[in-house]
Structure formats: structure tokens, C-alpha cells
Design a protein around this motif. Structure first.
Motif, PDB file in Angstrom:
ATOM      1  N   ALA A   2      67.030   0.023   6.969  1.00  0.00           N
ATOM      2  CA  ALA A   2      67.156   1.337   6.345  1.00  0.00           C
ATOM      3  C   ALA A   2      65.947   2.189   6.672  1.00  0.00           C
ATOM      4  O   ALA A   2      64.919   1.704   7.171  1.00  0.00           O
ATOM      5  N   GLN A 137      72.301  15.946   9.782  1.00  0.00           N
ATOM      6  CA  GLN A 137      73.492  15.115   9.737  1.00  0.00           C
ATOM      7  C   GLN A 137      73.164  13.628   9.641  1.00  0.00           C
ATOM      8  O   GLN A 137      74.021  12.820   9.270  1.00  0.00           O
ATOM      9  N   GLN A 138      71.939  13.258   9.984  1.00  0.00           N
ATOM     10  CA  GLN A 138      71.592  11.840  10.033  1.00  0.00           C
ATOM     11  C   GLN A 138      71.334  11.228   8.658  1.00  0.00           C
ATOM     12  O   GLN A 138      71.207  10.005   8.529  1.00  0.00           O
ATOM     13  N   LEU A 139      71.247  12.051   7.624  1.00  0.00           N
ATOM     14  CA  LEU A 139      70.945  11.516   6.298  1.00  0.00           C
ATOM     15  C   LEU A 139      72.097  10.667   5.776  1.00  0.00           C
ATOM     16  O   LEU A 139      73.259  11.059   5.839  1.00  0.00           O
ATOM     17  N   SER A 140      71.754   9.502   5.256  1.00  0.00           N
ATOM     18  CA  SER A 140      72.770   8.534   4.831  1.00  0.00           C
ATOM     19  C   SER A 140      72.519   8.087   3.401  1.00  0.00           C
ATOM     20  O   SER A 140      71.370   7.992   2.963  1.00  0.00           O
ATOM     21  N   SER A 141      73.575   7.794   2.708  1.00  0.00           N
ATOM     22  CA  SER A 141      73.461   7.297   1.342  1.00  0.00           C
ATOM     23  C   SER A 141      72.928   5.869   1.303  1.00  0.00           C
ATOM     24  O   SER A 141      72.625   5.340   0.227  1.00  0.00           O
ATOM     25  N   GLN A 142      72.814   5.242   2.475  1.00  0.00           N
ATOM     26  CA  GLN A 142      72.277   3.889   2.556  1.00  0.00           C
ATOM     27  C   GLN A 142      70.752   3.895   2.649  1.00  0.00           C
ATOM     28  O   GLN A 142      70.116   2.846   2.511  1.00  0.00           O
ATOM     29  N   ASP A 143      70.181   5.074   2.916  1.00  0.00           N
ATOM     30  CA  ASP A 143      68.736   5.181   3.052  1.00  0.00           C
ATOM     31  C   ASP A 143      68.091   5.511   1.712  1.00  0.00           C
ATOM     32  O   ASP A 143      68.773   5.792   0.723  1.00  0.00           O
ATOM     33  N   TYR A 158      74.189  16.651   0.243  1.00  0.00           N
ATOM     34  CA  TYR A 158      74.371  15.490   1.119  1.00  0.00           C
ATOM     35  C   TYR A 158      75.033  14.309   0.420  1.00  0.00           C
ATOM     36  O   TYR A 158      75.204  13.250   1.027  1.00  0.00           O
ATOM     37  N   ILE A 160      73.922  12.282  -1.668  1.00  0.00           N
ATOM     38  CA  ILE A 160      73.077  11.095  -1.779  1.00  0.00           C
ATOM     39  C   ILE A 160      73.076  10.653  -3.245  1.00  0.00           C
ATOM     40  O   ILE A 160      72.796  11.464  -4.134  1.00  0.00           O
ATOM     41  N   GLN A 164      69.305   6.555  -5.179  1.00  0.00           N
ATOM     42  CA  GLN A 164      68.586   6.414  -3.912  1.00  0.00           C
ATOM     43  C   GLN A 164      67.435   7.401  -3.776  1.00  0.00           C
ATOM     44  O   GLN A 164      66.727   7.386  -2.779  1.00  0.00           O
TER      45      GLN A 164
END
Length: 318
Positions: A2, A137-143, A158, A160, A164
């Protein structure tokens, strides 16, 4: 695997939000009698007696570098208060009492003692960015996200999950949240007394100390804030973070405490610093901030990368 994103004010500004300190000043100018009358006078003159470059890039940093000597001289000159000689103090009597009362009144009008509350009032008027298009666009809910902003841009725009995101200095949408505004320098109050004696001839009742005390009340106690969030920092090694990415964050020294704790727990991650390249002066400042931070933290430069915040695929030399 992550990423940990460090989110600063430039992130909200990239989404069209009016969150700069210039916006704060403009908002103050629109307020009639709801803020201390002389607060704008303070902000208009801070640049002349704060020993920092790019004053308006960080109002908090500037408040932590105020030259109280110049500040007091400015106030006395603005209000036509003449120097007072210690030898004649006993002869002044009521005259000095009147001068002191005037200085107290001026101080009350300055608004330094309530600037953090006024700042919080302003923050809560800022419109969200939910109508804007996502810029990253690269932002992820996994980060994972460490946000120094007071807004819900990550959550609203986003999607999120709030679980997180750590809003380390508070969240405006939460009425119970304390919004932390301040600087990282404690003023020597004994030195303030000496300054008062130097500037006025005598510092009766500690007028200069009063200003130092108010500035100390704006001290941002990052060690205490870290302690309150220690569990979040302790959990970082368990998440499998390989990269730390900054978005719109300037890495001022006042927040170094948090990053020393992160580096202690994640010593071998890669660091990616966003650089705003559309304005050459800002680009130079961003590069300097990144390099100064790398040196202060003792990060191996081999693990550090720069990228264009507008075009993330374009790499930049730090």
C-alpha cells in the motif's frame, strides 16, 4: 502492499477550494464587526516583522517567527505612543496608567488571542469540492492517508473511507473536532520583558510579555498530538506500506515530529514529492522544501523522487 499519502493544502487548492491564507485574509475583509477591528492591521503588517520568506505561504510559520521588538515598535508608532524613560517613571503616575490602558486596548483589538477561533470559523465556511472533477485518479481506498487539511475532500470526492484517513489537526465537518491552528516556536517571556524595557524605556506590567504569552498560546503541541494518535503510527508497519506520496504538502518544520515517527517505523520506504511546475517561483520553493525536509530527516536521497503534480507521470530531479 500500500501507499501512504501525505495530503496538504495544495491538494484542496488543486480542486478549486478557497483554502489559502490569502483567502483567509479576503474573508476577514468581508466581515464587518464580527472580528477584532485591528486583526487585519496585524495581518497586513506581519510580513514586515516576521523573519520568514514567503509569509503568506504559511501564516502559522510566520506567527512562530514574529519579531516582538519590531511588533511593539510598530504598535507604538501606529498609535503615537512615545517612549517612556525609567528615570521619570515615578513622575508619570496617571499618565503611564493611561498609556498602559491604551496598550491593553490595542492588544484586545489585535485579535491574536482569538485568531485560532476566527480561523476555525473561516474554515467551516469553505465550500466542499464535491462538484469538482477528481484530479488524482491513482488514489485508492486501499491506501492510507495522513491529511493536514480540515476538509472532507478525500472522503467526498474520492470515496475514501474515513477509516483510511487521519485528519491529524481536526475535521471541519465534525462539530466536536478541535481545529488545531498554530506555530512551532515557544517565545522566551523573560526576553520579552527585556524587549519591552528596551523599546519603551520600561515595560510596566509586562506589556511585551503579554504579546509573547498570546503567541505562546498559539503554540502547536505536535508531541501531544502525536501521543493522542500513537496507535495510528504504531500500526503503520502492519499495513505493508512501500511508498509515501505527498500531494500539496510543504513539509514545514512544525510538523517534523510526525514524520520522525513515520520514518522510525518505515525506514526503507520510497518517498515521492509533488512539485507544482506551472509557476517557476513555486516550483523552486517546492524543490527547496522537499530537499530541506530530506536533509532534516536524514532520508537516503536514493529513496526520494520528485514528480510534476499536474502531470504525475513526469519525473523531476530533486
Amino acid at each position: 502492499m500500500a501507499k501512504l499519502y501525505i495530503i496538504g493544502n495544495g491538494f484542496d487548492k488543486a480542486h478549486g477550494m478557497k483554502t489559502s491564507y490569502w483567502d483567509f485574509k479576503n474573508w476577514l475583509e468581508e466581515q464587518e464587526d464580527s472580528v477584532p477591528k485591528s486583526l487585519l492591521w496585524v495581518l497586513n503588517n506581519l510580513e514586515s516583522y516576521c523573519n520568514v520568506e514567503n509569509f503568506w505561504s504559511s501564516l502559522e510559520l510566520s506567527l512562530g517567527h514574529m519579531d516582538i521588538r519590531s511588533y511593539l515598535k510598530e504598535i507604538m508608532g501606529e498609535h503615537q505612543i512615545t517612549d517612556i524613560n525609567d528615570e521619570h517613571y515615578g513622575e508619570l503616575g496617571e499618565a503611564w496608567d493611561a498609556v498602559y490602558a491604551q496598550l491593553i486596548t490595542i492588544d484586545a483589538e489585535m485579535g491574536l488571542d482569538v485568531i485560532s477561533d476566527i480561523f476555525a470559523d473561516w474554515i467551516r465556511t469553505i465550500q466542499p469540492a464535491s462538484a469538482q472533477e477528481p484530479q488524482y485518479q491513482q488514489l485508492s481506498s486501499q491506501d492510507l492517508y495522513l491529511s493536514f487539511n480540515f476538509t472532507n475532500t478525500l472522503e467526498d470526492l474520492y470515496a475514501i473511507p474515513s477509516s483510511q484517513v487521519l485528519h491529524i489537526h481536526g475535521l471541519a465537518s465534525d462539530a466536536e473536532s478541535i481545529l488545531i491552528f498554530g506555530h512551532g516556536h515557544m517565545y522566551d517571556l523573560d526576553n520579552c520583558d527585556a524587549i519591552g524595557n528596551e523599546v519603551m524605556g520600561i515595560d510596566a506590567e509586562g506589556v511585551a510579555r503579554m504579546y509573547g504569552t498570546e503567541l505562546n498560546n498559539l503554540y502547536k503541541d505536535t508531541k501531544s498530538i502525536y501521543s493522542q494518535n500513537k496507535g495510528w503510527f504504531d500500526n503503520l508497519p502492519n499495513i505493508g506500506i512501500t511508498d509515501i506520496v505527498s500531494l500539496g504538502f510543504s513539509f514545514g518544520e512544525v510538523d517534523d515530529c510526525y514524520f520522525r515517527e513515520i520514518i522510525h517505523r518505515l525506514p526503507n520506504v520510497k518517498w515521492h514529492f509533488s512539485i507544482y511546475t506551472k509557476d517557476e517561483q513555486t516550483k523552486i520553493a517546492d524543490l527547496k522544501n522537499a530537499n530541506d525536509f530530506i536533509r532534516r530527516m536524514g532520508i537516503n536521497p536514493i529513496n526520494c523522487y520528485g514528480f510534476d503534480s499536474e502531470e504525475p507521470t513526469i519525473s523531476l530531479k530533486l
